[in-house]
Design an enzyme around this catalytic site. Structure first.
Site, mmCIF file in Angstrom:
data_model
loop_
_atom_site.group_PDB
_atom_site.id
_atom_site.type_symbol
_atom_site.label_atom_id
_atom_site.label_comp_id
_atom_site.label_asym_id
_atom_site.label_seq_id
_atom_site.Cartn_x
_atom_site.Cartn_y
_atom_site.Cartn_z
ATOM 1 N N ASP A 125 5.944 4.649 4.902
ATOM 2 C CA ASP A 125 6.926 3.700 5.425
ATOM 3 C C ASP A 125 7.003 2.422 4.599
ATOM 4 O OD1 ASP A 125 4.285 3.482 6.516
ATOM 5 O OD2 ASP A 125 4.984 2.051 8.009
ATOM 6 N N HIS A 126 6.117 2.290 3.610
ATOM 7 C CA HIS A 126 6.122 1.108 2.757
ATOM 8 C C HIS A 126 6.490 1.411 1.306
ATOM 9 C CE1 HIS A 126 4.151 -1.553 5.771
ATOM 10 N NE2 HIS A 126 3.766 -0.374 6.231
ATOM 11 N N HIS A 161 1.298 3.967 2.034
ATOM 12 C CA HIS A 161 1.750 4.759 3.170
ATOM 13 C C HIS A 161 3.275 4.862 3.078
ATOM 14 C CE1 HIS A 161 -2.048 4.192 5.850
ATOM 15 N NE2 HIS A 161 -2.094 5.327 5.168
ATOM 16 N N HIS A 209 7.686 -4.879 11.607
ATOM 17 C CA HIS A 209 6.883 -3.645 11.554
ATOM 18 C C HIS A 209 6.490 -3.206 12.959
ATOM 19 C CE1 HIS A 209 3.472 -0.949 10.499
ATOM 20 N NE2 HIS A 209 4.131 -0.790 9.350
ATOM 21 N N HIS A 248 -7.128 -2.109 5.954
ATOM 22 C CA HIS A 248 -6.315 -0.983 6.398
ATOM 23 C C HIS A 248 -7.019 0.300 5.950
ATOM 24 C CE1 HIS A 248 -2.631 0.462 8.104
ATOM 25 N NE2 HIS A 248 -2.219 1.068 7.014
ATOM 26 N N HIS A 306 0.854 -1.187 0.000
ATOM 27 C CA HIS A 306 0.000 0.000 0.000
ATOM 28 C C HIS A 306 0.892 1.238 0.000
ATOM 29 C CE1 HIS A 306 0.996 -0.523 4.233
ATOM 30 N NE2 HIS A 306 0.551 0.706 4.493
ATOM 31 N N ASP A 320 0.380 -4.044 6.886
ATOM 32 C CA ASP A 320 -0.601 -3.306 7.660
ATOM 33 C C ASP A 320 -2.039 -3.772 7.429
ATOM 34 O OD1 ASP A 320 1.813 -2.066 7.816
ATOM 35 O OD2 ASP A 320 1.014 -0.037 7.724
#
Length: 306
Positions: free
Chosen positions: A67-68, A65, A267, A142, A63, A209
């Protein structure tokens, strides 16, 4: 060195720490290299881990976000700088196409490599040209659209020497049996099923997530290795539910129910400077191998099931 292993490039969640980089995971699978969720700093972590851009054959983003995915720009440009000679397939939620485009072309660079975009519209099998495995995606729960990934190697067959010997099968006859599924021996038809048994292919699942949902269970089912987020501990389960995450105990219960062999927890929220509690809570529910992921660790995929 194992030819099937997980190279951990980062284990932090939203905020990196002094000891945890943003997400990043390279699955080395024979000649394939699947880079999952390249967060900020992934390119530098690759250097520390001894991983080169030429090892990457596929990129899979769960996805969009930060941090990914914020490391995607640097990874894409490094693939081109190093003139990676093979095509690289990129998988990601189609709803995040605008973010993928921004990251892919975040700055000026000279394109020398072939990056094949494979946006995911629906869960199910994914195109994976040339791969010795099946790759599929399942929808997760999520706040933004998110998909987890599953790699499944086809089952094979193991020849049973004692049965071959009992039937007088050897040399070219065995080869013919493997090729055609049956062979004539002394006027009798011997089938492959009589002298062999199924050898299950290996399975790998990547779950980031998400709250608990059907997709988590689908991805984890029968996995030899499950890499799964464990952002929170039980005391903060309300935060996990509110923000679309799992606790270590929830991840462990999923692994136990799915028959997972090696459980890799990762994570982690920055609120936990040490992770002893994550391990303790997971151990209450799962008695297989548990790995608390650390940056730059290498975790071998378990040997094939007998």
């Amino acid at each position: 060195m194992s030819q099937r292993e997980l190279v951990v490039l980062g284990t932090a969640s939203q905020v990196p720490t002094r000891h945890r980089n943003h997400n990043g995971y390279l699955l080395r699978w024979d000649g394939e290299g699947l880079l999952f969720d390249p967060g900020e700093g992934t390119q530098r972590q690759m250097l520390h881990a001894g991983v080169s851009a030429t090892q990457i054959t596929r990129i899979a983003v769960t996805h969009f976000h930060g941090d990914h995915c914020l490391g995607l720009a640097g990874v894409v440009q490094r693939i081109n700088l190093d003139r990676v000679p093979h095509p690289v397939d990129a998988y990601y939620p189609a709803s995040g196409q605008v973010f993928f485009d921004r990251l892919r072309y975040a700055s000026a660079f000279h394109e020398t490599a072939e990056l094949r975009q494979r946006p995911i519209l629906d869960p199910g099998p994914l195109e994976a040209p040339g791969a010795p495995f099946e790759l599929s995606a399942a929808r997760l729960s999520h706040p933004v659209e998110s998909f987890g990934y599953r790699l499944a190697e086809p089952d094979s067959r193991r020849m049973l020497p004692e049965r071959l010997a009992a039937l007088g099968l050897r040399g070219p006859a065995v080869g013919a049996l493997q090729q055609h599924g049956r062979v004539e021996v002394d006027g009798r038809t011997v089938t492959l099923d009589e002298v062999s048994e199924v050898r299950p292919g290996q399975r790998f699942a990547f779950v980031m997530d998400t709250r608990l949902c059907d997709g988590v269970d689908e991805l984890a089912e029968g996995a030899d290795m499950l890499v799964i987020e464990a952002t929170f501990v039980d005391a903060d389960e309300h935060l996990a539910s509110e923000h679309g995450h799992l606790t270590a105990a929830q991840a462990a219960r999923v692994a136990a129910a799915a028959g997972v062999r090696t459980l890799v927890l990762t994570h982690f929220s920055q609120r936990y400077p040490v992770l002893d509690q994550h391990l303790a809570e997971a151990r209450k529910h799962f008695d297989g191998e548990i790995v608390i992921a650390e940056d730059l660790a290498r975790v071998p995929v378990p040997r094939r099931r007998a």
